[in-house]
Design a protein around this motif. Sequence first.
Motif, short mmCIF file in Angstrom:
data_model
loop_
_atom_site.label_atom_id
_atom_site.label_comp_id
_atom_site.label_asym_id
_atom_site.label_seq_id
_atom_site.Cartn_x
_atom_site.Cartn_y
_atom_site.Cartn_z
N UNK A 219 11.07 2.98 10.67
CA UNK A 219 12.37 2.92 10.02
C UNK A 219 12.75 4.25 9.40
N UNK A 220 13.80 4.25 8.61
CA UNK A 220 14.33 5.43 7.95
C UNK A 220 13.30 5.95 6.95
N UNK A 221 12.93 7.22 7.08
CA UNK A 221 11.91 7.76 6.16
C UNK A 221 12.40 7.78 4.72
N UNK A 222 13.71 7.78 4.51
CA UNK A 222 14.24 7.72 3.14
C UNK A 222 13.87 6.40 2.46
N UNK A 223 13.69 5.34 3.23
CA UNK A 223 13.28 4.04 2.70
C UNK A 223 11.92 4.14 2.02
N UNK A 224 11.00 4.86 2.67
CA UNK A 224 9.66 5.05 2.11
C UNK A 224 9.70 5.88 0.83
N UNK A 225 10.44 6.98 0.87
CA UNK A 225 10.50 7.87 -0.29
C UNK A 225 11.17 7.20 -1.48
N UNK A 226 12.15 6.34 -1.21
CA UNK A 226 12.83 5.64 -2.30
C UNK A 226 11.84 4.77 -3.08
N UNK A 227 10.92 4.12 -2.37
CA UNK A 227 9.95 3.27 -3.06
C UNK A 227 8.98 4.08 -3.89
N UNK A 228 8.61 5.29 -3.41
CA UNK A 228 7.68 6.11 -4.19
C UNK A 228 8.25 6.47 -5.56
N UNK A 229 9.58 6.43 -5.69
CA UNK A 229 10.22 6.79 -6.95
C UNK A 229 10.45 5.59 -7.87
#
Length: 288
Positions: A219-229
């Motif tokens: 999926x969209x890599x931004x989805x992963x980074x959003x959760x890290x925050x």
Amino acid sequence: MDKVIRNALHSIGDQTPIESMKQVSGGDINQSYYIRTNKQPYFIKGNEGVPSHFFKVEADGLERIQKTRTIQVPQVHYYDEPENGEKGVLVMDWIQQSGQASPEELGRNLALMHKETADHYGLGHSTFVGELDQPNDWKTSWLDYYRDYRLAPQLQLAIQNGRASAKRRSKLEALLEKLDQWIPEKPEASLLHGDLWGGNWMSDAEGRPYLIDPSVLYGDHAFELAFTELFGGFPSSFYKAYEQTFPLPSNYEEVKPLYQLFYLLVHLNMFGESYGSSVDRILNHYTD
């Protein structure tokens, strides 16, 4: 569990005596053990009453990440597919941790992993978020996948659990109708860990970062980074190293709360109303 562990070790050809067996921390869902035989140390997760593919899904996710050769994961030696509420285990290498963690290396390596892509979004078989079943079929549209396989199932679960008031349900349904205003249709379909918070990475004795406990999808890599925050975030050096390797989209700050909404809904369904205000804040921002 003793017998199940011994049978699992015998299945991988380790019939040497067990020198040490102790329960260790390893999340809220499974029982976790440090096992040292004459041959080597292992990390073993155990559970009972879970679906038969519970450990297979995690093993598959670790194998997918390992095949990218971008970031370390524990080697899987064995997993059960327990039936009828029986006990099952997942046997992996024991990773000796150190205090020399490198967030920069984690950021770079994660970005490289995210550059491993597929032609579609999802995975092709269901996975788990905690113990919640996670639909994960293939979709040709990321927008459709995120709406139909991520947000909508959590809404239905919230309704079943009595955690979707009429107002909350109305706002979430309204958001689903206009999600195309923010969620992209065709971003790169990156290989994602799927549950990347601060407790799901570690460093070995040499300081190399490892990913653990994945719930993978493309999926969209931004989805992963959003959760890290979402829950405290990672060090700023992690994000700097990541973006130097794989820049985030220009609208990342605008879409980030919508990606965090999924994980907040999961926590609402798993742990209760203490997460309700965070869900409502995002819904109010995008629907008022």
